[in-house]
Design a protein around this motif. Structure first.
Motif, PDB file in Angstrom:
ATOM      1  N   ASP A  38       0.812  -1.216   0.000  1.00 49.02           N
ATOM      2  CA  ASP A  38       0.000   0.000   0.000  1.00 49.02           C
ATOM      3  C   ASP A  38       0.850   1.273   0.000  1.00 49.02           C
ATOM      4  O   ASP A  38       0.360   2.352   0.338  1.00 49.02           O
ATOM      5  CB  ASP A  38      -0.907   0.022   1.239  1.00 49.02           C
ATOM      6  CG  ASP A  38      -1.901  -1.121   1.253  1.00 49.02           C
ATOM      7  OD1 ASP A  38      -2.331  -1.529   0.153  1.00 49.02           O
ATOM      8  OD2 ASP A  38      -2.250  -1.590   2.349  1.00 49.02           O
ATOM      9  N   LYS A  40       1.953   3.344  -2.164  1.00 48.34           N
ATOM     10  CA  LYS A  40       1.499   4.486  -2.936  1.00 48.34           C
ATOM     11  C   LYS A  40       0.279   5.173  -2.311  1.00 48.34           C
ATOM     12  O   LYS A  40      -0.029   6.319  -2.636  1.00 48.34           O
ATOM     13  CB  LYS A  40       1.177   4.053  -4.374  1.00 48.34           C
ATOM     14  CG  LYS A  40       2.418   3.655  -5.174  1.00 48.34           C
ATOM     15  CD  LYS A  40       2.073   3.384  -6.624  1.00 48.34           C
ATOM     16  CE  LYS A  40       3.298   2.952  -7.416  1.00 48.34           C
ATOM     17  NZ  LYS A  40       4.337   4.010  -7.434  1.00 48.34           N
ATOM     18  N   GLN A  41      -0.399   4.489  -1.413  1.00 46.44           N
ATOM     19  CA  GLN A  41      -1.564   5.090  -0.760  1.00 46.44           C
ATOM     20  C   GLN A  41      -1.180   6.044   0.365  1.00 46.44           C
ATOM     21  O   GLN A  41      -2.018   6.817   0.839  1.00 46.44           O
ATOM     22  CB  GLN A  41      -2.485   4.003  -0.221  1.00 46.44           C
ATOM     23  CG  GLN A  41      -3.138   3.149  -1.293  1.00 46.44           C
ATOM     24  CD  GLN A  41      -4.182   2.222  -0.704  1.00 46.44           C
ATOM     25  OE1 GLN A  41      -4.944   2.602   0.180  1.00 46.44           O
ATOM     26  NE2 GLN A  41      -4.192   0.981  -1.187  1.00 46.44           N
ATOM     27  N   LYS A  43       0.646   8.676   0.326  1.00 48.86           N
ATOM     28  CA  LYS A  43       0.523  10.081  -0.069  1.00 48.86           C
ATOM     29  C   LYS A  43      -0.922  10.552  -0.012  1.00 48.86           C
ATOM     30  O   LYS A  43      -1.206  11.700   0.338  1.00 48.86           O
ATOM     31  CB  LYS A  43       1.114  10.307  -1.460  1.00 48.86           C
ATOM     32  CG  LYS A  43       2.636  10.340  -1.471  1.00 48.86           C
ATOM     33  CD  LYS A  43       3.183  10.726  -2.834  1.00 48.86           C
ATOM     34  CE  LYS A  43       4.713  10.799  -2.792  1.00 48.86           C
ATOM     35  NZ  LYS A  43       5.284  11.145  -4.120  1.00 48.86           N
ATOM     36  N   LYS A  44      -1.851   9.691  -0.377  1.00 51.73           N
ATOM     37  CA  LYS A  44      -3.261  10.064  -0.342  1.00 51.73           C
ATOM     38  C   LYS A  44      -3.702  10.366   1.090  1.00 51.73           C
ATOM     39  O   LYS A  44      -4.560  11.218   1.323  1.00 51.73           O
ATOM     40  CB  LYS A  44      -4.118   8.940  -0.918  1.00 51.73           C
ATOM     41  CG  LYS A  44      -3.886   8.668  -2.400  1.00 51.73           C
ATOM     42  CD  LYS A  44      -4.769   7.521  -2.880  1.00 51.73           C
ATOM     43  CE  LYS A  44      -4.512   7.216  -4.348  1.00 51.73           C
ATOM     44  NZ  LYS A  44      -5.345   6.072  -4.832  1.00 51.73           N
ATOM     45  N   ILE A  45      -3.105   9.645   2.040  1.00 48.97           N
ATOM     46  CA  ILE A  45      -3.480   9.827   3.440  1.00 48.97           C
ATOM     47  C   ILE A  45      -2.759  11.015   4.060  1.00 48.97           C
ATOM     48  O   ILE A  45      -3.384  11.869   4.709  1.00 48.97           O
ATOM     49  CB  ILE A  45      -3.178   8.546   4.250  1.00 48.97           C
ATOM     50  CG1 ILE A  45      -3.937   7.344   3.681  1.00 48.97           C
ATOM     51  CG2 ILE A  45      -3.489   8.757   5.729  1.00 48.97           C
ATOM     52  CD1 ILE A  45      -5.432   7.470   3.758  1.00 48.97           C
ATOM     53  N   ASN A  47      -0.416  13.418   2.590  1.00 44.90           N
ATOM     54  CA  ASN A  47      -0.235  14.689   1.880  1.00 44.90           C
ATOM     55  C   ASN A  47      -1.577  15.399   1.741  1.00 44.90           C
ATOM     56  O   ASN A  47      -2.117  15.564   0.657  1.00 44.90           O
ATOM     57  CB  ASN A  47       0.385  14.448   0.494  1.00 44.90           C
ATOM     58  CG  ASN A  47       1.847  14.058   0.598  1.00 44.90           C
ATOM     59  OD1 ASN A  47       2.372  13.897   1.697  1.00 44.90           O
ATOM     60  ND2 ASN A  47       2.506  13.909  -0.532  1.00 44.90           N
ATOM     61  N   ASN A  48      -2.087  15.828   2.895  1.00 47.93           N
ATOM     62  CA  ASN A  48      -3.410  16.436   2.934  1.00 47.93           C
ATOM     63  C   ASN A  48      -3.433  17.455   4.071  1.00 47.93           C
ATOM     64  O   ASN A  48      -3.382  17.093   5.247  1.00 47.93           O
ATOM     65  CB  ASN A  48      -4.476  15.354   3.147  1.00 47.93           C
ATOM     66  CG  ASN A  48      -5.878  15.884   2.956  1.00 47.93           C
ATOM     67  OD1 ASN A  48      -6.181  17.012   3.322  1.00 47.93           O
ATOM     68  ND2 ASN A  48      -6.745  15.066   2.391  1.00 47.93           N
ATOM     69  N   GLU A  73       8.244   5.439  -2.329  1.00 48.21           N
ATOM     70  CA  GLU A  73       7.086   4.587  -2.576  1.00 48.21           C
ATOM     71  C   GLU A  73       7.274   3.608  -3.724  1.00 48.21           C
ATOM     72  O   GLU A  73       6.580   2.586  -3.809  1.00 48.21           O
ATOM     73  CB  GLU A  73       5.856   5.453  -2.869  1.00 48.21           C
ATOM     74  CG  GLU A  73       6.023   6.325  -4.101  1.00 48.21           C
ATOM     75  CD  GLU A  73       4.779   7.132  -4.400  1.00 48.21           C
ATOM     76  OE1 GLU A  73       4.583   7.479  -5.576  1.00 48.21           O
ATOM     77  OE2 GLU A  73       4.007   7.407  -3.481  1.00 48.21           O
TER      78      GLU A  73
END
Length: 374
Positions: A38, A40-41, A43-45, A47-48, A73
């Motif tokens: 996971d 690559k996920q 950043k979604k979590i 980088n926010n 990643e």
């Protein structure tokens, strides 16, 4: 802003991170192993900017490992877990902090361990669970330096989620402290969310000094008075004297002491049938539980406003390189604190000033103020 609790577990062939949204209670787990990758996920979590992450010892441990995943990643899963394990071992076993990763600041975070404890008093999450009677203390019976089999990874995830739940349990008991730090940030612009109370107080004085002297952060960091040792007779006020032989001997022993930056300083003396211990942290009596009963007397406990800060000001105790300007600021903070304490029932802002400046006055130490207040 969404508030997320997180915790990680790191083995040679498996890296997991468990997360929980404080407001919704929703949980999730990201995994890097032979079962799934996971990476690559992350950043979604993370980088926010609408999320802030809470952990326990996360600034020194969890955050650098998460940052490594964010920056690498694309590595194969087995290479990534191996590198993460090496980084974890250097941090835990060799006490080597990767400062490039630690200060990358790729996501917003607050470290509850740092907020609760000074550097000398920090304890692990497991120790805190036990001492605070957390209802579900789990221990994972596993060789942390060996590979984990795929069939045991679900057990590891349960273990990690339990640590997330206990971190939230700590968070729930820190809401007043977090609110106080938010008010300090709003009033002075000082970010001390991951700082203990004394460090927070020191940072306020530092900020006031920098503003008064028109200094940038780096300018202040470059200041300092280096001392390899301190001869105690040089800093004991000349009028100090005692009538009893016990205290006269104590004073003579202390005067003949030279302290190094890493040396210990401990003396014990029995005076009037009571034992006193003197060290770097001050003087403490060794008392036993006692009940006093006497209808003809009252026991009265007196309080002196800012007693120790007043002593520093009266005798002009200040870091050598900060000089009179430090004393001016210190005196101003004392005066404002006493005024705010007198008026604290008028509105909440006076109580904020009173509590903040109390920490500033009592927390100031030359070694802390002029060095790393980590």
């Amino acid at each position: 802003m969404k508030k997320i609790i997180f915790d990680i577990e790191c083995l040679r062939n498996c890296f997991i991170i468990c997360l929980k949204n404080i407001d919704t209670g929703k949980k999730m787990c990201l995994e890097i192993s032979s079962r799934r990758n996971d990476a690559k996920q992350f950043k979604k979590i993370f980088n926010n900017d609408s999320r802030i992450f809470f952990g326990f010892n996360n600034i020194d441990y969890d955050s650098p490992l998460v940052t490594y995943v964010l920056q690498n990643e694309n590595l194969p899963w087995d290479t990534l877990t191996q590198k993460l394990k090496e980084l974890s071992d250097k941090t835990i076993k060799e006490k080597q902090i990767n400062y490039r990763l630690k200060y990358a600041n790729l996501f917003k975070q607050i470290d509850l361990q740092r907020m609760l404890f000074s550097k000398q008093l920090r304890v692990s999450l497991k120790e805190l669970q036990v001492s605070m009677n957390y209802p579900n203390v789990l221990e994972m019976i596993i060789d942390w330096d060996a590979d984990i089999s795929e069939d045991r990874i679900p057990e590891l995830i349960i273990y990690c989620h339990n640590d997330v739940d206990s971190t939230e349990w700590v968070y729930d008991r820190c809401k007043d402290a977090l609110k106080f730090r938010q008010e300090v940030y709003n009033e002075w612009g000082v970010d001390c969310f991951s700082s203990d109370d004394m460090t927070l107080g020191v940072q306020i004085i530092k900020k006031e000094y920098m503003v008064a002297q028109n200094l940038e952060e780096q300018d202040f960091k470059n200041m300092g008075t280096k001392r390899d040792n301190i001869v105690l007779k040089d800093i004991i006020l000349p009028f100090i004297s005692y009538n009893s032989k016990e205290l006269q001997d104590l004073l003579e022993n202390v005067k003949n002491t030279t302290l190094s930056s890493t040396g210990e300083f401990t003396y014990k003396v029995v005076f009037d049938e009571l034992e006193y211990s003197i060290g770097k942290g001050g003087i403490h009596s060794k008392n036993y539980p006692t009940i006093f009963r006497n209808e003809n007397y009252y026991i009265i406990d007196g309080d002196v406003d800012s007693q120790y800060p007043s002593g520093c000001l009266n005798f002009k105790f200040a870091p050598e390189h900060l000089g009179q300007k430090f004393l001016d600021i210190f005196g101003s903070i004392r005066a404002r604190r006493i005024e705010a304490k007198r008026r604290r029932k008028e509105n909440a802002r006076f109580e904020l000033i009173n509590q903040t400046f109390k920490l500033s006055l009592n927390g100031i130490k030359c070694a802390t103020f002029c060095g790393n207040t980590d």
